[in-house]
Design a protein around this motif. Structure first.
Motif, PDB file in Angstrom:
ATOM      1  N   GLU A  42       7.301   4.032  20.855  1.00 47.83           N
ATOM      2  CA  GLU A  42       8.183   4.951  20.152  1.00 47.83           C
ATOM      3  C   GLU A  42       8.608   6.090  21.078  1.00 47.83           C
ATOM      4  OE1 GLU A  42       6.293   6.305  16.616  1.00 47.83           O
ATOM      5  OE2 GLU A  42       6.038   4.292  15.789  1.00 47.83           O
ATOM      6  N   SER A  43       9.784   6.608  20.854  1.00 53.66           N
ATOM      7  CA  SER A  43      10.294   7.707  21.662  1.00 53.66           C
ATOM      8  C   SER A  43       9.511   8.984  21.362  1.00 53.66           C
ATOM      9  CB  SER A  43      11.777   7.946  21.373  1.00 53.66           C
ATOM     10  OG  SER A  43      12.542   6.807  21.731  1.00 53.66           O
ATOM     11  N   TYR A  44       9.372   9.812  22.397  1.00 54.16           N
ATOM     12  CA  TYR A  44       8.767  11.133  22.228  1.00 54.16           C
ATOM     13  C   TYR A  44       9.789  12.161  22.672  1.00 54.16           C
ATOM     14  CZ  TYR A  44       5.992  15.281  23.198  1.00 54.16           C
ATOM     15  OH  TYR A  44       5.533  16.568  23.249  1.00 54.16           O
ATOM     16  N   HIS A  45      10.029  13.163  21.829  1.00 55.30           N
ATOM     17  CA  HIS A  45      11.107  14.111  22.072  1.00 55.30           C
ATOM     18  C   HIS A  45      10.610  15.489  22.476  1.00 55.30           C
ATOM     19  CE1 HIS A  45      13.824  11.080  20.554  1.00 55.30           C
ATOM     20  NE2 HIS A  45      13.088  10.964  19.471  1.00 55.30           N
ATOM     21  N   GLY A  46       9.408  15.553  23.032  1.00 52.13           N
ATOM     22  CA  GLY A  46       8.917  16.820  23.560  1.00 52.13           C
ATOM     23  C   GLY A  46       8.631  17.874  22.514  1.00 52.13           C
TER      24      GLY A  46
ATOM     25  N   GLU B 231      -5.006  10.485  19.052  1.00 51.43           N
ATOM     26  CA  GLU B 231      -4.927   9.165  18.422  1.00 51.43           C
ATOM     27  C   GLU B 231      -3.480   8.759  18.153  1.00 51.43           C
ATOM     28  OE1 GLU B 231      -8.842  10.989  16.953  1.00 51.43           O
ATOM     29  OE2 GLU B 231      -6.808  11.664  17.368  1.00 51.43           O
ATOM     30  N   ASN B 232      -2.686   9.704  17.674  1.00 49.91           N
ATOM     31  CA  ASN B 232      -1.290   9.372  17.400  1.00 49.91           C
ATOM     32  C   ASN B 232      -0.492   9.219  18.691  1.00 49.91           C
ATOM     33  OD1 ASN B 232       0.672   8.800  15.383  1.00 49.91           O
ATOM     34  ND2 ASN B 232       1.664  10.748  15.864  1.00 49.91           N
ATOM     35  N   GLY B 233      -0.870   9.967  19.712  1.00 48.17           N
ATOM     36  CA  GLY B 233      -0.256   9.736  21.017  1.00 48.17           C
ATOM     37  C   GLY B 233      -0.490   8.308  21.472  1.00 48.17           C
ATOM     38  N   PHE B 234      -1.719   7.839  21.297  1.00 48.29           N
ATOM     39  CA  PHE B 234      -2.045   6.462  21.651  1.00 48.29           C
ATOM     40  C   PHE B 234      -1.208   5.480  20.848  1.00 48.29           C
ATOM     41  CE2 PHE B 234      -4.456   2.647  20.589  1.00 48.29           C
ATOM     42  CZ  PHE B 234      -4.729   2.129  21.844  1.00 48.29           C
ATOM     43  N   GLU B 235      -1.142   5.689  19.525  1.00 47.27           N
ATOM     44  CA  GLU B 235      -0.419   4.746  18.673  1.00 47.27           C
ATOM     45  C   GLU B 235       1.080   4.745  18.949  1.00 47.27           C
ATOM     46  OE1 GLU B 235      -1.247   2.340  16.502  1.00 47.27           O
ATOM     47  OE2 GLU B 235      -3.284   2.646  17.217  1.00 47.27           O
ATOM     48  N   THR B 236       1.679   5.916  19.107  1.00 47.42           N
ATOM     49  CA  THR B 236       3.120   5.958  19.369  1.00 47.42           C
ATOM     50  C   THR B 236       3.442   5.366  20.733  1.00 47.42           C
ATOM     51  OG1 THR B 236       2.963   8.240  20.204  1.00 47.42           O
ATOM     52  CG2 THR B 236       3.524   7.945  17.866  1.00 47.42           C
TER      53      THR B 236
END
Length: 211
Positions: free
Chosen positions: A95-99, A85-90
């Protein structure tokens, strides 16, 4: 367009950019609940290296940090961040994802980001085109008012009024062309948005069935 399933997805973890200000107050440092601090940071998407900023803030008050407790809390918090769910929202918010997500949860998180990125991109393209069309309409109205006022402006010579009127009409012509392009972009964005919404609804329904 806001759909019911999309609204239900708003779990709201927001990754906040690094700040130049102290990351912890004197009272927070004195409390010394480093596990909770780490969990909070993990749940909001900060890297574990954020403890270095906390350590500096607390050292200014003569208070030591607890790296082990912080990391234990962070390890719990990052699992709260790395949900589908948070993957979907970000992804939807771009929003940036830093691995940061651990291997056991990164797959579903990134799948959610992909679905969210598609929806968010379509939403932003539609909003941008609508804003552009609205701004062009406002400018067109202002120029028409100027053109009308120019006809009765006796402070300018006839040549000056004629030249200014020509410049206004030229800009109005450009606005007509740009407005047509904006309307085309709106229709194209709406065309892209519908399947993106359908895909998002299908995805959110699927992951909720697995809970």
């Amino acid at each position: 367009m806001t759909l019911k399933l999309l609204a239900l997805a708003g779990i709201g973890f927001i990754s906040v950019g690094m700040s130049g200000c102290a990351t912890m107050s004197r009272d927070e440092c004195r409390q010394g609940d480093w596990a909770s601090v780490g969990q909070r940071d993990g749940a909001t998407g900060y890297p574990p290296s954020r403890i270095e900023q906390h350590a500096e803030a607390c050292s200014n008050h003569g208070i030591a940090h607890n790296a082990a407790a912080y990391r234990a809390g962070w390890d719990r918090g990052i699992l709260q961040y790395c949900t589908p769910e948070n993957g979907f929202e970000t992804g939807r918010r771009n929003e940036s994802y830093h691995g940061l997500c651990p291997a056991q949860v990164v797959g579903p998180f990134l799948e959610g980001r992909q679905v969210g990125e598609r929806l968010g991109g379509a939403e932003r393209r539609l909003s941008s085109a609508e804003d552009r069309l609205r701004n062009l309409g406002n400018e067109r109205n202002r120029l028409r008012d100027r053109l009308e006022a120019l006809r009765s402006n006796r402070n300018l010579s006839e040549d000056a009024r004629r030249n200014e009127a020509a410049r206004i009409r030229e800009r109005l012509s450009t606005i007509r062309f740009d407005s047509d392009q904006a309307m085309f972009d709106i229709e194209r964005a709406r065309y892209d948005l519908l399947p993106a919404q359908d895909a998002a609804n299908a995805y959110l329904s699927r992951i909720r069935r697995t809970r």
